[in-house]
Scaffold this active site. Sequence first.
Site, mmCIF file in Angstrom:
data_model
loop_
_atom_site.group_PDB
_atom_site.id
_atom_site.type_symbol
_atom_site.label_atom_id
_atom_site.label_comp_id
_atom_site.label_asym_id
_atom_site.label_seq_id
_atom_site.Cartn_x
_atom_site.Cartn_y
_atom_site.Cartn_z
ATOM 1 N N TYR A 232 0.823 -1.214 0.000
ATOM 2 C CA TYR A 232 0.000 0.000 0.000
ATOM 3 C C TYR A 232 0.849 1.253 0.000
ATOM 4 C CZ TYR A 232 -2.952 -3.747 1.599
ATOM 5 O OH TYR A 232 -3.575 -4.957 1.714
ATOM 6 N N TYR B 53 -12.207 -7.294 5.800
ATOM 7 C CA TYR B 53 -11.023 -7.375 4.945
ATOM 8 C C TYR B 53 -10.780 -8.844 4.595
ATOM 9 C CZ TYR B 53 -6.348 -7.341 3.091
ATOM 10 O OH TYR B 53 -5.270 -7.525 2.253
ATOM 11 N N ASP C 167 -13.770 -16.602 7.241
ATOM 12 C CA ASP C 167 -12.381 -16.222 6.987
ATOM 13 C C ASP C 167 -11.688 -16.086 8.340
ATOM 14 O OD1 ASP C 167 -9.976 -14.950 6.536
ATOM 15 O OD2 ASP C 167 -10.782 -13.467 5.138
ATOM 16 N N LYS D 65 -1.987 -16.894 7.428
ATOM 17 C CA LYS D 65 -1.178 -16.126 8.370
ATOM 18 C C LYS D 65 -0.375 -16.986 9.365
ATOM 19 C CE LYS D 65 -2.712 -11.488 7.886
ATOM 20 N NZ LYS D 65 -3.986 -11.093 7.267
HETATM 21 C C1 LIG Z 1 -4.428 -11.026 5.872
HETATM 22 C C2 LIG Z 1 -5.801 -11.464 5.612
HETATM 23 C C3 LIG Z 1 -6.188 -11.937 4.332
HETATM 24 C C4 LIG Z 1 -5.236 -11.972 3.158
HETATM 25 O O1 LIG Z 1 -4.153 -12.811 3.371
HETATM 26 P P1 LIG Z 1 -2.803 -12.596 2.515
HETATM 27 O O2 LIG Z 1 -1.928 -13.729 2.941
HETATM 28 O O3 LIG Z 1 -2.269 -11.237 2.889
HETATM 29 O O4 LIG Z 1 -3.172 -12.663 1.073
HETATM 30 C C5 LIG Z 1 -7.488 -12.356 4.167
HETATM 31 N N1 LIG Z 1 -8.381 -12.319 5.187
HETATM 32 C C6 LIG Z 1 -8.049 -11.886 6.409
HETATM 33 C C7 LIG Z 1 -9.064 -11.905 7.504
HETATM 34 C C8 LIG Z 1 -6.752 -11.428 6.663
HETATM 35 O O5 LIG Z 1 -6.443 -10.970 7.884
#
Ligand SMILES: *Cc1c(COP(=O)(O)O)cnc(C)c1O
Length: 428
Positions: free
Chosen positions: A18, A146, A245, A274
């Site tokens: 970013y 997000y 997610d 992550k």
């Molecule tokens: C970081 C994140 C993503 C994206 O993961 P990347 O490995 O950066 O592509 C998707 N959803 C959530 C909730 C996240 O915290």
Amino acid sequence: MTAEHVAAIDRAHLWHPYSPSPASMAALPIARASGVHLHTMDGRQLIDGMSSWWAACHGHGHPLLVAAAHEQIDAMSHVMFGGLTHEPAAALAAKLVELTDDALTRVFLSDSGSISVEVAIKMALQYQRGAGHPERSRLLTWRSGYHGDTFAAMSVCDPDGGMHALWSGTLAEQVFAPPPPVRGSSAEIRDAYLADFEALVGPDVAAVIIEPVVQGAGGMRFHDAGLVAGVRRICDRHGVLMIADEIATGFGRTGELFVTSSVGVTPDILCVGKALTGGFMTLAATLTTAAVAGAIATPAGGGALMHGPTFMGNPLACAVALASLDLVGTGYWRESVPRIEGGLCDGLASLADLPHVADVRVLGAIGVVELREDCDMAAATEAALAAGVWLRPFGRLVYCMPPFISTTDQVARICRGLRAAVTACGKA
Ligand SMILES: *Cc1c(COP(=O)(O)O)cnc(C)c1O
């Protein structure tokens, strides 16, 4: 190279997250990382208050992860996954199936969180076609979420924070509910919210995608688990899939292994990433049920799940993830996360009295200070660095996610860094 040399090349040639090129703020050259510490090239030792964006949950360079990587790299670093398989991927899949809800038995391994979300969305759309509902082609989500930076993932990010205006005409147009009411809202408010949410489930909605309980980069907002259970019931009533997610929340960050299973909710599709490799390297997974896999396998569903990254199932990443999940499996974080939570509450509470602070909130090993106006990122970062802490504030948020191995003293130091950053923003 010297630190100056690295910084000069970086500034001339590298893009950062970013950021424009060249970046408006110089990036800090790091030489090594071990435990909770980052060691800068100019000889400073900083506590990584961000766990390097949620990932390094066991700290950096954990000896068990390093050993797993060495052992695997000597045998095989990578082979294609088309037509071939191997023990690291098989063992990791078995482990993920064991740790998650019983219904989640099918595992798609990919290279990053965003891709795991792309795969989740493909699974949902192919499922609905297979189930005889090709008209169900849109996603429903709540605002301030997000889900990643690729195009389908961006389409379900918060429309304002995700800069949908920049992409109008390019991004798929999804259905957005208001942000979920914050944690501690009354049952009446939650019920009213869920009723409005349900009204948005039109005949064209294939799936609901949410970050359960903690919305991460879209605003670091927390909501009650009751809303997650409510979303599950709404999905069931309308034949719509639920995508959870848990890329940020998975593997202990909130004090629970997964927030969905801790409240008895089984999503149809679960994304993890992550902390999956303990922050060692990039890997993510999308899990789903036999029912979803079955519908995809029908001719109408496409016959096959139409995704297959070059580095799918990378053995090195899988071997490290397996070692990280062994550490998760010891449950050591079940003691340390509540301890960190207590330390963050103690260390951050006084900030709520500052006039430029709108809110202070803590959940598990996540501490958030929300300001009334955008922070001065450079001043806030500098102030934290002077206190020996690495933080990465953005917008109105100054926040931390300490590694689970942080001692009580280290958590106190992170809080000092955060207080310094917040104070610096008040002066700007
Ligand atoms: C970081 C994140 C993503 C994206 O993961 P990347 O490995 O950066 O592509 C998707 N959803 C959530 C909730 C996240 O915290």
